[in-house]
Design an enzyme around this catalytic site. Structure first.
Site, mmCIF file in Angstrom:
data_model
loop_
_atom_site.group_PDB
_atom_site.id
_atom_site.type_symbol
_atom_site.label_atom_id
_atom_site.label_comp_id
_atom_site.label_asym_id
_atom_site.label_seq_id
_atom_site.Cartn_x
_atom_site.Cartn_y
_atom_site.Cartn_z
ATOM 1 N N LYS A 1 -12.298 24.842 21.448
ATOM 2 C CA LYS A 1 -12.581 23.561 20.786
ATOM 3 C C LYS A 1 -11.331 22.686 20.710
ATOM 4 O O LYS A 1 -11.388 21.479 20.968
ATOM 5 C CB LYS A 1 -13.146 23.812 19.384
ATOM 6 C CG LYS A 1 -14.544 24.420 19.403
ATOM 7 C CD LYS A 1 -14.954 24.944 18.032
ATOM 8 C CE LYS A 1 -16.295 25.662 18.109
ATOM 9 N NZ LYS A 1 -16.683 26.303 16.844
ATOM 10 N N GLN B 1 -15.633 27.245 10.448
ATOM 11 C CA GLN B 1 -15.933 28.250 11.482
ATOM 12 C C GLN B 1 -16.614 29.453 10.836
ATOM 13 O O GLN B 1 -16.082 30.072 9.911
ATOM 14 C CB GLN B 1 -14.639 28.680 12.181
ATOM 15 C CG GLN B 1 -14.842 29.649 13.317
ATOM 16 C CD GLN B 1 -15.548 29.003 14.504
ATOM 17 O OE1 GLN B 1 -15.246 27.871 14.871
ATOM 18 N NE2 GLN B 1 -16.480 29.721 15.093
ATOM 19 N N ASP C 1 -21.143 19.751 12.399
ATOM 20 C CA ASP C 1 -21.890 20.949 12.777
ATOM 21 C C ASP C 1 -23.360 20.832 12.383
ATOM 22 O O ASP C 1 -24.185 21.628 12.813
ATOM 23 C CB ASP C 1 -21.285 22.184 12.099
ATOM 24 C CG ASP C 1 -20.711 23.170 13.115
ATOM 25 O OD1 ASP C 1 -20.904 22.944 14.323
ATOM 26 O OD2 ASP C 1 -20.076 24.150 12.688
#
Length: 921
Positions: free
Chosen positions: A42, A86, A111
Site C-alpha cells: 500500500k 489494518q 476502507d
C-alpha cells in the site's frame, strides 16, 4: 490503468492547489508478517501515485484506549484525507474491532468499514459513502468487461462485512438481481449455476467447482487460501475459492489467484483516498476554514456588555479548535468555552506560510480609552463573519485590578466582545495566578538568601546547599551552572577550596539594590510601600519593600516575549533581582530558582483559545503593562495564529495605550525578538479624544462629559487632529501602511467624522474610515476590514527606529525626539548612574521600553495635542534583563493602582440560582 488515472488526477490537484497533497494514514497494531506485507504494498502504491502515506505502528501491547487516541488525532488532522486501521489488530490486550472501525470518521473511512458507511451503502447512497475496497475493486473489474450489470442475475457466495455483504448491496444498487449464498445454503451448486455474475468470498479453498458455473459467466474469486504443494519450496501454494483450472473453461472472464482481486483492492484504496481528497477540496479550499459564524441580533439602544455577552451562546471551544485546523491532541479544554493550545501545534505547522500581520493601536487616549479592543474584535468579526477570511485576534489577558477597580472589563464592548466576557475578565485559565506564584517565589528566595548568608558561616551554608545524602554530596544542574559562571570547572563537591566555597555560597546581595518586588493582582494602594522582616524570627533583618500589580512583573513580560519553553526558561534564569556589594548582577539562576519557575509557568506558556460574539477565534495570552513593560500579547500566540490562518489570512493583535507607547514597543521590542514583520497598522481615533487634544475640558472617568464633547465643534476638533497627524507620522516612520479607524460615538456629527477622515488622509494614512462596530458588530467594521485588506497588499518597508548597538542614552534620545517630539532628554543623577552600571554589566545593547504617561506624547499628562520643544526628564532606568529590555522611568508613576471611592465591584454579583455573573462591565 487505475493507478495511471489516479496519478494524473493527483498531478492535476497539485497544479490547481499548490502545496496540497492527498494524505493517507495506515494505523497498525502489532507486527504480523502478513499485515507488514500488505502495508508495504500500500505504501509503495501510494508513493507511485503521489499520495502522502503515513504508517503509524503501535506495539502489540497497545490498549484499546491507545488505538482510539490515535484515531481521534487522525480524524482531526486536516492533512489526512483517508485512513485505515489494518486488520486484524495484533494486540495482547482485548480490543473491540467494531468499536475501533466505527471510531474512524466516516468521511475518512476509505476502507468503508464503519457502520455509517455500511448503512449508506445498504440504502443505496453510493455517492455519499465509501465502499469497502475489495467489493469496489470487484465492481471495477466487472465494469471493465463491458457487460451490462443491470438486469443480470448475480450470486455472491459469502456474507462477511468486508466483502460478501457490501458486494451484495453494490450489485443490487447497480440493478442486478442478487442472491447471497453461504455455508448453510442448500443446493449451492444449483444457485451458482444460475449466476451471470459470480463473486466468491467464502474463505474455503477451491470450494466452487468449474462444472457448477454457467457458461459465459463472469467469475470474481476473492479467496486467498494455502494448500499443500510439495513442488513448492515453502511446501504450499496459494489458491482461490474457485477451482480455477476447470472454471476458466466455462467462464467468459475470471480473476486468477494470486494477482486478480488483490491488486485491485489496493488500487481501490488509493482511489477512495483520492476521492476523499477531492471531496475535501470541493468542501474546503486548502487553508480555507469551514467555520460556523454566530448571527447577531442587534438591539437599540445597545444593552450592557454583560447582557450582550450572556445573550450569545458560544460554540463549544473544541469546535472552534477544529474549525481553525487544530488537532485534538493540541487542545487542552478548560470547560466548554476556553482551552489551552499546546506548542506542538507550532512545530507541526512550521513549514506553513504566515498570514498577514495587523497591529491595532490608537491616538493618545482620554482616561476612558478610545476603543482599541472593541475595534480589534470588530475588525476580526468583519474579516471573518462578513468577508469570510481566515482571521485570528490575539489580545492580552486583563488584570483583575482594573476589572474590580475603575476601568472594568477589557473584553471589548457592545457587539464586539470576546466571550464569555466574565471568563475572559476573571481567572481565565490561571495564567496570572501562576505568574503571581512564580514572582513571589523569587521575592521569598531573595530575602531568604540574604537572611541565611547573614546568619551562617560559609561551611554551614555549603552543608545546607549541597547536603550529604547517604554519605554522598552532589551538585544539582543549576549549581553546576553557577560554578561555571564563577569560573570554577569542578563537579566534585569535595574538591572545592575554601575560597571557592565562599564564592559559591555567597551571593552577597546589596539590599539597597533589590529591584524585585512582590506582586498581587488587586488594586491595593496600602501595599505600595511596606516594611518586611518585623517578626522576631527574622533576627532584626527588615527592609522597605513594596507590592506591584502582577501584570507589571517581569515574568509577565518574559511570558509575552518567549518563543518556546526553552527560551522562556533561559529568560527566567536571566532575570536580575539585585546587585552584589561588588556591583555584579544577581540573577534568578544564581538563586537556584530557574527550574522551579519554569515548572510554575509550564502551563501558562500555552496560549488560551476563546471566541468573539460572531464566532471568530481569539487567542488571549499574556498581559504585560504598557508602561514599564511592552504592552503586547504573546509572541507565541501570534506565531501559532499566523500559521493557522495561512498565507491569505489575517492575524490582528492590539498594542497597549497610544501609538507612541504600545505601537513603538510592538515594533522595536516585540517584532525585534519575534522576527515577525507587520503588514498594516490600524490607528483608532475618536472625535472625543481629538476634541480633548484641541483644548477641550478634562475628561474624567466616572464624571459626565462636558457639553463641548456633546455638541459639534469643528474648530476644536481640527486643532486636536495634530495628535492624530503625529501618531500617523509615528506609524509611517516604521515603513508600514496606516489605516485610521474613526470609532464613531452617537454624539458625533457627520461633519465631525468626515473632518477626521479627511485630516487622516491628508496626514498620509493609506485610508481612513468611519466605524460603527460597537453598535453593529462586524457589519459596522466592514469598510475598515476592506481597507485593511487593500493596505495589506500595499508595499511595506518595515524598519526599526534604532540599532540596539547604539549607546543607551542615544536610543532613549531617538525615541524622545522622533516619537514624542521632544527637543532633548535630561538624565537625573540616578538615571545616569544606571546607564553607567548597566553598560558595565553588559546590558547596554538591550532595546528600550519607555515608561511614561499614556495621556500625553510628552511626560506631562496635561500637555495635549502634539507638543514639541520640551525636555524629557529621565528620573531612573531599570532593567528587565530576562524579558530583554531596559525601561527608563519618565515622570512619576505607580505600578500598584488604588481603588477609587466607588469601585466597579459595587455592581458585580452572582445569581445564586443560575450561577450567572451580573453587573460586570
Amino acid at each position: 490503468q487505475v493507478r495511471e488515472r489516479l496519478k494524473q488526477q493527483v498531478v492535476e490537484m497539485k497544479q490547481k492547489f499548490p502545496g496540497f497533497t492527498p494524505g493517507l494514514a495506515i494505523l497498525q497494531v502489532g507486527n504480523r508478517d502478513d499485515s507488514n506485507l500488505y502495508i508495504k504494498v500500500k505504501l509503495k502504491t501510494a508513493a507511485e501515485i503521489g499520495i502522502s502515506a503515513n504508517h503509524i505502528k503501535l506495539p502489540n501491547t497497545a490498549t484499546e484506549a491507545d488505538v482510539l487516541k490515535h484515531i481521534d488525532a487522525l480524524n482531526g488532522d486536516p492533512a489526512v484525507h483517508g485512513f485505515i486501521v489494518q486488520l486484524p489488530l495484533d494486540s495482547d490486550k482485548p480490543i473491540n474491532t467494531e468499536k475501533i472501525t466505527n471510531a474512524v470518521a466516516p468521511e475518512k473511512d476509505v476502507d468503508g468499514l464503519s457502520s455509517i458507511n455500511a448503512g449508506k451503502l445498504s440504502r443505496g447512497d453510493l455517492g455519499d459513502c465509501f465502499i469497502p475496497c475489495t467489493p469496489k475493486g470487484c465492481m471495477e473489474l466487472i465494469r471493465q468487461t463491458g457487460i451490462q450489470v443491470a438486469g443480470k442475475r448475480a450470486v455472491v457466495v459469502g456474507r462477511s462485512k468486508i466483502v460478501g455483504a457490501p458486494m451484495h448491496d453494490l450489485l443490487l444498487w447497480n440493478h442486478a438481481t442478487v442472491t447471497t449464498c453461504h455455508s448453510k445454503t442448500s443446493m449451492l451448486a444449483e444457485e451458482v449455476g444460475k449466476a451471470d455474475i459470480l463473486v466468491v468470498a467464502a474463505g474455503k479453498a477451491e470450494m466452487v467447482k468449474g462444472e457448477w458455473i454457467k457458461p459465459g459467466a463472469i467469475v470474481i474469486d476473492c479467496g486467498i487460501n494455502h494448500v499443500p504443494d510439495s513442488t513448492k519450496a515453502s511446501g504450499k501454494r496459494v489458491v482461490g475459492d474457485v477451482a480455477y483450472s476447470t472454471a476458466k473453461e466455462k467462464a467468459s472472464y475470471i480473476t486468477p489467484v494470486p494477482g486478480g482481486v488483490g491488486p485491485m483492492t489496493v488500487a481501490m484504496l488509493m482511489q477512495s483516498t483520492v476521492e476523499s481528497a477531492q471531496r475535501f477540496l470541493d468542501k474546503f479550499q486548502p487553508g480555507k476554514w469551514n467555520i460556523q459564524y454566530n448571527q447577531l441580533t442587534l438591539k437599540m439602544p445597545v444593552p450592557s456588555d454583560i447582557e450582550i455577552s450572556q445573550s450569545c451562546m458560544p460554540k463549544p471551544i473544541d469546535q472552534v479548535a477544529r474549525e481553525t485546523g487544530l488537532l485534538p491532541d493540541e487542545v487542552e479544554l478548560y470547560g466548554q468555552t476556553k482551552a489551552k493550545v499546546h506548542l506542538s501545534a507550532l512545530k507541526r505547522l512550521k513549514n506553513q506560510p504566515d498570514g498577514k500581520y495587523v497591529v491595532v493601536t490608537g491616538i493618545t487616549p482620554t482616561p476612558l480609552g478610545e476603543g482599541k479592543s472593541t475595534t480589534t474584535v470588530g475588525l476580526v468579526q468583519a474579516l471573518g463573519a462578513h468577508l469570510h477570511q481566515n482571521v485570528f485576534a490575539c489580545v492580552r489577558q486583563p488584570s483583575q485590578g482594573p476589572t474590580f477597580g475603575i476601568k472594568g472589563g477589557a473584553a471589548g464592548g457592545g457587539y464586539c466582545q470576546v466571550i464569555p466576557m466574565e471568563e475572559f475578565n476573571l481567572h481565565l485559565t490561571g495564567d496570572i495566578h501562576a505568574i503571581t506564584a512564580a514572582n513571589n517565589l523569587v521575592a521569598a528566595a531573595v530575602d531568604a538568601r540574604i537572611f541565611h548568608e547573614l546568619t551562617q558561616t560559609d561551611q554551614a551554608l555549603y552543608n545546607r546547599l549541597v547536603p550529604s545524602v547517604n554519605g554522598v554530596r552532589k551538585f544539582s544542574n543549576i549549581q553546576i551552572r553557577r560554578l561555571q559562571k564563577l569560573g570554577i570547572n569542578k563537579t566534585d563537591p569535595t574538591a572545592l577550596t575554601k575560597e571557592e566555597i565562599n564564592l559559591f555560597v555567597r551571593l552577597d546581595i546589596d539590599p539597597d539594590t533589590i529591584t524585585w518586588q512582590r506582586v498581587l493582582d488587586t488594586n491595593d494602594r496600602f501595599l505600595r510601600k511596606i516594611t518586611i522582616g518585623q517578626s522576631v524570627t527574622e533576627k532584626g533583618f527588615s527592609r522597605m519593600a513594596q507590592f506591584d500589580i502582577t501584570v507589571s512583573s517581569e515574568i509577565m513580560a518574559v511570558l509575552a516575549l518567549s518563543d518556546g519553553l526553552d527560551d522562556m526558561k533561559e529568560r527566567l534564569g536571566r532575570m536580575v533581582v539585585a546587585s552584589s556589594k561588588k556591583g555584579e548582577p544577581v540573577t534568578t539562576d544564581d538563586l537556584g530558582v530557574t527550574g522551579a519557575l519554569a515548572v510554575l509557568m509550564k502551563d501558562a506558556i500555552k496560549p488560551n483559545l476563546m471566541q468573539t460574539l460572531e464566532g471568530t477565534p481569539v487567542f488571549v495570552h499574556a498581559g504585560p503593562f504598557a508602561n514599564i513593560a511592552h504592552g503586547n500579547s504573546s509572541v507565541l500566540a501570534d506565531k501559532i495564529a499566523l500559521k493557522l490562518v495561512g498565507k491569505e489570512g489575517f492575524v490582528v493583535t492590539e498594542a497597549g495605550f497610544g501609538a507612541d507607547i504600545g505601537m513603538e514597543k510592538f515594533f522595536n521590542i516585540k517584532c525585534r525578538y519575534s522576527g515577525l514583520r507587520p503588514h498594516v497598522v490600524v490607528l483608532v481615533a475618536t472625535v472625543r479624544a481629538l476634541k480633548m487634544h484641541g483644548g477641550g475640558p478634562a475628561v474624567t472617568a466616572g464624571v459626565p462629559l462636558p457639553k463641548e464633547y456633546m455638541e459639534e465643534n469643528l474648530q476644536l476638533l481640527a486643532k486636536g487632529c495634530s495628535n492624530l497627524n503625529k501618531q500617523i507620522q509615528n506609524a509611517r516612520m516604521f515603513g508600514v501602511p496606516v489605516v485610521v479607524a474613526v470609532n464613531a460615538f452617537k454624539t458625533d456629527t457627520k461633519a465631525e467624522l468626515a473632518l477626521v477622515v479627511q485630516q487622516a488622509k491628508a496626514a498620509g494614512a493609506f485610508d481612513a474610515v468611519e466605524c460603527t462596530h460597537w453598535a453593529e458588530g462586524g457589519k459596522g467594521a466592514l469598510a475598515l476590514a476592506q481597507a485593511v485588506q487593500r493596505a495589506s497588499q500595499a508595499p511595506s518597508n518595515f524598519r526599526f527606529l534604532y540599532n540596539v548597538e547604539l549607546p543607551i542614552i542615544e536610543k532613549i534620545r531617538l525615541i524622545a525626539q522622533q516619537i514624542y517630539g521632544a527637543s532633548d532628554i535630561e538624565l537625573l543623577p540616578e538615571a545616569q548612574e544606571k546607564v553607567t552600571l548597566y553598560t558595565k554589566q553588559g546590558f547596554g545593547n538591550l532595546p528600550i521600553c519607555m515608561a511614561k504617561t499614556h495621556l500625553s506624547l510628552s511626560h506631562d499628562p496635561e500637555q495635549k495635542g502634539a507638543p514639541t520643544g520640551f525636555i524629557l526628564p529621565i528620573r531612573d532606568i531599570r532593567a528587565s534583563v530576562g524579558a530583554g529590555f531596559l525601561y527608563p522611568l519618565v515622570g512619576t508613576m505607580s505600578t500598584m493602582p488604588g481603588l477609587p471611592t466607588r469601585p466597579c465591584f459595587y455592581d458585580i454579583d452572582l445569581d445564586p440560582v443560575s450561577g450567572e455573573v451580573t453587573g460586570l462591565f
